[in-house]
Design an enzyme around this catalytic site. Structure first.
Site, mmCIF file in Angstrom:
data_model
loop_
_atom_site.group_PDB
_atom_site.id
_atom_site.type_symbol
_atom_site.label_atom_id
_atom_site.label_comp_id
_atom_site.label_asym_id
_atom_site.label_seq_id
_atom_site.Cartn_x
_atom_site.Cartn_y
_atom_site.Cartn_z
ATOM 1 C CG ASP A 275 -2.198 1.345 1.381
ATOM 2 O OD1 ASP A 275 -2.522 1.372 1.121
ATOM 3 O OD2 ASP A 275 -1.491 2.297 1.834
ATOM 4 C CE1 TYR B 271 1.242 8.020 2.308
ATOM 5 C CE2 TYR B 271 1.425 5.352 1.965
ATOM 6 C CZ TYR B 271 0.469 6.503 2.159
ATOM 7 O OH TYR B 271 -1.216 6.394 3.388
ATOM 8 C CE LYS C 51 -2.980 4.812 0.643
ATOM 9 N NZ LYS C 51 -1.744 4.472 0.526
ATOM 10 C CG HIS D 164 -4.269 9.822 -0.299
ATOM 11 N ND1 HIS D 164 -3.149 9.442 0.345
ATOM 12 C CD2 HIS D 164 -4.727 9.274 1.283
ATOM 13 C CE1 HIS D 164 -2.643 9.552 0.979
ATOM 14 N NE2 HIS D 164 -3.634 8.597 2.148
ATOM 15 C CG LEU E 278 0.204 -2.249 14.090
ATOM 16 C CD1 LEU E 278 1.852 -2.003 13.839
ATOM 17 C CD2 LEU E 278 0.176 -3.267 14.756
ATOM 18 C CB ILE F 110 -2.073 -1.871 5.384
ATOM 19 C CG1 ILE F 110 -3.123 -0.765 5.523
ATOM 20 C CG2 ILE F 110 -2.425 -2.398 3.822
ATOM 21 C CD1 ILE F 110 -3.198 0.470 4.621
ATOM 22 C CE LYS G 154 7.173 2.601 8.211
ATOM 23 N NZ LYS G 154 8.109 3.922 9.337
ATOM 24 C CB SER G 155 6.831 -2.811 9.839
ATOM 25 O OG SER G 155 8.883 -2.554 10.647
ATOM 26 C CB VAL G 156 11.557 -0.142 7.273
ATOM 27 C CG1 VAL G 156 10.437 1.262 6.846
ATOM 28 C CG2 VAL G 156 12.478 0.744 8.648
ATOM 29 N NE ARG H 10 9.805 -3.016 15.565
ATOM 30 C CZ ARG H 10 10.578 -2.241 16.529
ATOM 31 N NH1 ARG H 10 10.390 -0.856 15.060
ATOM 32 N NH2 ARG H 10 11.159 -1.695 17.027
HETATM 33 P P1 NAD Z 1 1.029 1.440 11.815
HETATM 34 O O1 NAD Z 1 0.170 1.915 12.738
HETATM 35 O O2 NAD Z 1 1.115 0.259 10.969
HETATM 36 O O3 NAD Z 1 2.353 1.358 12.804
HETATM 37 C C1 NAD Z 1 3.867 1.348 12.180
HETATM 38 C C2 NAD Z 1 4.855 1.931 13.268
HETATM 39 O O4 NAD Z 1 4.341 0.901 14.324
HETATM 40 C C3 NAD Z 1 5.898 1.584 12.819
HETATM 41 O O5 NAD Z 1 6.986 2.850 12.294
HETATM 42 C C4 NAD Z 1 6.699 0.844 13.732
HETATM 43 O O6 NAD Z 1 7.764 1.993 14.663
HETATM 44 C C5 NAD Z 1 5.755 0.608 14.782
HETATM 45 N N1 NAD Z 1 5.882 -1.509 14.142
HETATM 46 C C6 NAD Z 1 5.518 -2.145 13.257
HETATM 47 N N2 NAD Z 1 5.358 -3.225 13.298
HETATM 48 C C7 NAD Z 1 6.394 -3.456 15.200
HETATM 49 C C8 NAD Z 1 6.654 -4.401 15.490
HETATM 50 N N3 NAD Z 1 6.202 -5.953 14.973
HETATM 51 N N4 NAD Z 1 7.031 -4.276 16.560
HETATM 52 C C9 NAD Z 1 7.334 -3.399 17.557
HETATM 53 N N5 NAD Z 1 6.940 -2.398 16.648
HETATM 54 C C10 NAD Z 1 5.783 -2.073 15.386
HETATM 55 O O7 NAD Z 1 1.035 2.687 11.412
HETATM 56 P P2 NAD Z 1 1.118 3.789 10.692
HETATM 57 O O8 NAD Z 1 2.043 3.610 9.390
HETATM 58 O O9 NAD Z 1 0.180 5.019 10.169
HETATM 59 O O10 NAD Z 1 0.028 3.031 8.802
HETATM 60 C C11 NAD Z 1 0.248 1.941 7.899
HETATM 61 C C12 NAD Z 1 -0.151 1.950 6.995
HETATM 62 O O11 NAD Z 1 -1.271 2.643 6.402
HETATM 63 C C13 NAD Z 1 0.998 3.212 5.955
HETATM 64 O O12 NAD Z 1 2.346 3.072 5.687
HETATM 65 C C14 NAD Z 1 -0.415 3.400 4.998
HETATM 66 O O13 NAD Z 1 0.135 2.438 4.297
HETATM 67 C C15 NAD Z 1 -1.847 3.287 5.284
HETATM 68 N N6 NAD Z 1 -2.154 4.873 5.955
HETATM 69 C C16 NAD Z 1 -2.950 5.465 4.921
HETATM 70 C C17 NAD Z 1 -3.877 6.593 5.522
HETATM 71 C C18 NAD Z 1 -5.007 7.300 4.817
HETATM 72 O O14 NAD Z 1 -5.422 8.450 4.332
HETATM 73 N N7 NAD Z 1 -5.239 6.787 3.314
HETATM 74 C C19 NAD Z 1 -2.614 7.535 6.678
HETATM 75 C C20 NAD Z 1 -2.136 6.852 7.256
HETATM 76 C C21 NAD Z 1 -1.418 5.586 6.944
#
Ligand code: NAD
Length: 276
Positions: A46, A51, A76, A109, A191, A229, A231-233, A237
């Site tokens: 996603d 982004y 998006k 979006h 998360l 969806i 997110k992590s890099v 994780r």
């Molecule tokens: P998320 O809730 O997925 O949290 C991500 C954070 O959680 C990471 O930066 C990391 O610090 C931590 N994390 C992830 N896996 C972990 C693990 N196993 N252990 C410990 N910490 C961990 O937050 P997000 O990135 O805001 O949301 C996920 C995705 O949703 C985004 O990357 C994007 O693709 C989408 N998104 C869309 C919108 C929209 O307006 N449509 C807005 C925000 C996010």
């Protein structure tokens, strides 16, 4: 291969229930994250034009060697491109950066209601679907009134609505609206952007199952019938977040998580009043 169940959208397309989110992943780190995720069993990514990492995402897909047809790719349309012609042009620009000739899902979006253009944008997405260049089309951050309006004015129902949704912000009313329309719900910031990982209720459930807090939360989304969806890099994780198909939250876990819901827990902007 890692289990990653498919959900069927209202246009019959299938979407893997877990995808990799790449918001705040820099363009030069996106290829590594996407390749790592594909190696870990993800088949869904996603991204979004805003982004500024579509190029890195496209590189990661190519480097993985996975046939394009086996990956579900979402991007998006950003708010300032919502006119009909500009939406079509923005889509072409995204495809070019992604180095692909179609996306599996293209989303508006945000409704950005102050612009008064989201219906025009939706007509452009309907054309892209007819052309087969966006296999499915949907929206993000749409409230019930925005959904009703695009459906009434175009007759085309979005395949899904990607909305802020986490255990302390469960969006029950909007999910019921989606169910009544046949629109799938996809959870962004599943998360709580990491903030929920230290929550004592979640920590206790995690300890009980011998799992991480992130796995408990992702499992809650899965059992709630949501597309999710995270997110992590970080490679460990990324792998951990998809290893959620070998345990089950029981009724008492689910009841405890249901109690966390609070309308005050919204992290992002309210789509009805947002002015960007
Ligand atoms: P998320 O809730 O997925 O949290 C991500 C954070 O959680 C990471 O930066 C990391 O610090 C931590 N994390 C992830 N896996 C972990 C693990 N196993 N252990 C410990 N910490 C961990 O937050 P997000 O990135 O805001 O949301 C996920 C995705 O949703 C985004 O990357 C994007 O693709 C989408 N998104 C869309 C919108 C929209 O307006 N449509 C807005 C925000 C996010």
């Amino acid at each position: 291969m890692t289990h990653n169940p498919l959900m069927t959208l209202n246009d019959s397309a299938k979407i893997p229930q877990i995808g990799l989110g790449v918001w705040q992943t820099p363009n030069d780190g996106a290829a590594d994250a996407v390749r790592t995720a594909i190696e870990a069993g993800y088949r869904h990514v996603d991204t979004a034009a805003i982004y500024e990492n579509e190029q890195g995402v496209g590189d990661g897909i190519r480097q993985s060697g996975l046939p394009r047809s086996e990956l579900f790719l979402t991007t998006k349309l950003w708010n300032d491109r919502q006119g009909y012609d500009s939406a079509l042009a923005a889509f072409d620009e995204s495809l070019k950066r992604l180095k692909t000739d179609y996306v599996d899902l293209y989303l508006i979006h945000w409704p950005s209601p102050h612009r008064g253009q989201y219906v025009e944008a939706w007509k452009a997405l309907a054309r892209l679907k007819e052309e087969g260049r966006a296999r499915s089309i949907g929206v993000s951050n749409f409230a019930a009134e925005h959904l009703d309006r695009v459906i009434a004015e175009t007759g085309v129902t979005p395949a899904l609505n990607q909305i802020e949704l986490h255990p302390d912000f469960q969006q029950k009313a909007l999910r019921e609206k989606h169910a009544s329309l046949g629109v799938a719900t996809e959870s962004w910031s599943p998360l709580g952007q990491g903030a929920l990982l230290d929550h004592p209720v979640i920590a206790a459930i995690a300890e009980k199952h011998g799992r991480s807090a992130a796995q408990v939360i992702i499992r809650w989304h899965i059992q709630s019938g949501l597309i999710v969806i995270p997110k992590s890099v970080t490679p460990s994780r990324i792998a951990e977040n998809i290893q959620v198909f070998d345990f089950v939250l029981d009724d008492s876990d689910v009841a405890k998580l249901a109690d966390l819901d609070s309308p005050a827990a919204r992290i992002g902007p309210d789509p009805i009043t947002a002015t960007f």
